[in-house]
Design a protein around this motif. Sequence first.
Motif, short mmCIF file in Angstrom:
data_model
loop_
_atom_site.label_atom_id
_atom_site.label_comp_id
_atom_site.label_asym_id
_atom_site.label_seq_id
_atom_site.Cartn_x
_atom_site.Cartn_y
_atom_site.Cartn_z
N THR A 57 20.44 -13.82 26.60
CA THR A 57 20.37 -14.36 27.95
C THR A 57 21.36 -13.67 28.87
O THR A 57 21.04 -13.34 30.02
N VAL A 58 22.58 -13.45 28.37
CA VAL A 58 23.59 -12.76 29.17
C VAL A 58 23.13 -11.34 29.49
O VAL A 58 23.26 -10.87 30.64
N GLN A 59 22.60 -10.65 28.49
CA GLN A 59 22.14 -9.28 28.72
C GLN A 59 21.02 -9.24 29.73
O GLN A 59 20.96 -8.34 30.60
N ALA A 60 20.10 -10.21 29.67
CA ALA A 60 19.01 -10.26 30.64
C ALA A 60 19.56 -10.47 32.04
O ALA A 60 19.12 -9.81 33.00
N MET A 61 20.50 -11.40 32.19
CA MET A 61 21.09 -11.65 33.50
C MET A 61 21.77 -10.40 34.04
O MET A 61 21.64 -10.07 35.23
N ARG A 63 21.15 -7.24 33.37
CA ARG A 63 20.18 -6.21 33.76
C ARG A 63 19.41 -6.58 35.02
O ARG A 63 19.12 -5.73 35.86
N LEU A 64 19.06 -7.87 35.14
CA LEU A 64 18.36 -8.30 36.35
C LEU A 64 19.26 -8.21 37.58
O LEU A 64 18.79 -7.91 38.68
N SER A 65 20.55 -8.45 37.40
CA SER A 65 21.48 -8.46 38.54
C SER A 65 21.99 -7.07 38.89
O SER A 65 22.17 -6.76 40.08
N PHE A 66 22.22 -6.22 37.88
CA PHE A 66 22.93 -4.96 38.13
C PHE A 66 22.22 -3.73 37.59
O PHE A 66 22.70 -2.61 37.79
N GLY A 67 21.10 -3.92 36.89
CA GLY A 67 20.43 -2.78 36.29
C GLY A 67 19.54 -2.03 37.27
O GLY A 67 19.39 -2.41 38.43
N THR A 68 18.95 -0.97 36.77
CA THR A 68 18.00 -0.21 37.56
C THR A 68 16.70 -1.01 37.69
O THR A 68 16.49 -2.02 37.00
N GLU A 69 15.83 -0.54 38.55
CA GLU A 69 14.54 -1.22 38.72
C GLU A 69 13.77 -1.20 37.41
O GLU A 69 13.12 -2.19 37.05
N GLU A 71 15.02 -1.14 34.36
CA GLU A 71 15.64 -2.09 33.43
C GLU A 71 15.25 -3.52 33.77
O GLU A 71 14.95 -4.33 32.89
N ALA A 72 15.26 -3.83 35.06
CA ALA A 72 14.87 -5.18 35.49
C ALA A 72 13.41 -5.46 35.14
O ALA A 72 13.08 -6.56 34.67
N ASP A 73 12.54 -4.47 35.34
CA ASP A 73 11.12 -4.65 35.02
C ASP A 73 10.93 -4.86 33.52
O ASP A 73 10.08 -5.66 33.09
N GLU A 74 11.72 -4.15 32.71
CA GLU A 74 11.61 -4.30 31.26
C GLU A 74 12.01 -5.71 30.82
O GLU A 74 11.35 -6.34 30.00
N VAL A 75 13.12 -6.21 31.39
CA VAL A 75 13.56 -7.57 31.07
C VAL A 75 12.51 -8.59 31.52
O VAL A 75 12.18 -9.53 30.78
#
Length: 267
Positions: A57-61, A63-69, A71-75
């Motif tokens: 859950t932390v990793q998903a948050m 990536r959604l908050s600070f990752g690339t587009e 990475e966010a799409d993958e999550v």
Amino acid sequence: MEERSVAQLVNRERVVVLGWGRALLWQLAHPLVAVAVARHSDFSRSLRAAWRRFTRTVQAMRRLSFGTEAEADEVARWIRQAHRRVQGRLGEPLGPFPAGTTYRADDPALLTWVHVTTVEATLHAYETFVQPLTPEERDRYCQEARAMEAWLGLPPGTFPDSWRALTAHLQTVQTSGVLQVTPLARQMAEHVLVPTPWVAPLAKPWRLLTLGLLPPELRAAYGFAWSERDERAFRRLVALIRRGVARAPHRVRHWPEARRLRLAPSR
């Protein structure tokens, strides 16, 4: 000058995860959420499973908050796939829901409840442990958090777009009669507070913080005792954490991805 992201400024603080217990207990007060978690999540089966779920859950948050587009799409794709597997039917009545009621994790109403309680608890934790937010900043956070609509495949306008709308939704659900802390919810709540009995001594600060952060009416609905002594201990612990956050270097206080973004400093 580009306007800073309030969601990133809030979510960069490691300490806001201390509010997730409040969010989970809000969510488990919805009987359909409670049964979905009980039947389809393994976090209550062992400490290792609980830790694995927390870190995911932390990793998903992050990536959604600070990752690339990408990475966010993958999550987001992983979340949608996980939600599609979570569905079922009640074999017996649960709270206000009769036997035979169906549930799906991708139900917009349930997704909205999880979203609203997560945002509310995250902002509550930030203001408790870091600093107050202005009304405009709370609104901006709510607006930015609506990016989850697209990631979850929901139509625009599903989630509240302001703090006032978010708290109104929370109040509406509370007064609708949908929420009911069932025996199943109480059982799951104990796993949230103490994942396994042998870590109970180490989990005492987490339990104190989670129960102290709960609204009194929700704490009472779960049947948790709360004394003046508990309140004093909670306030001392909050003050200690606030001092630690204020003095901590950025490498300790913020997630690595946030540090790399070089976000503007807080007020």
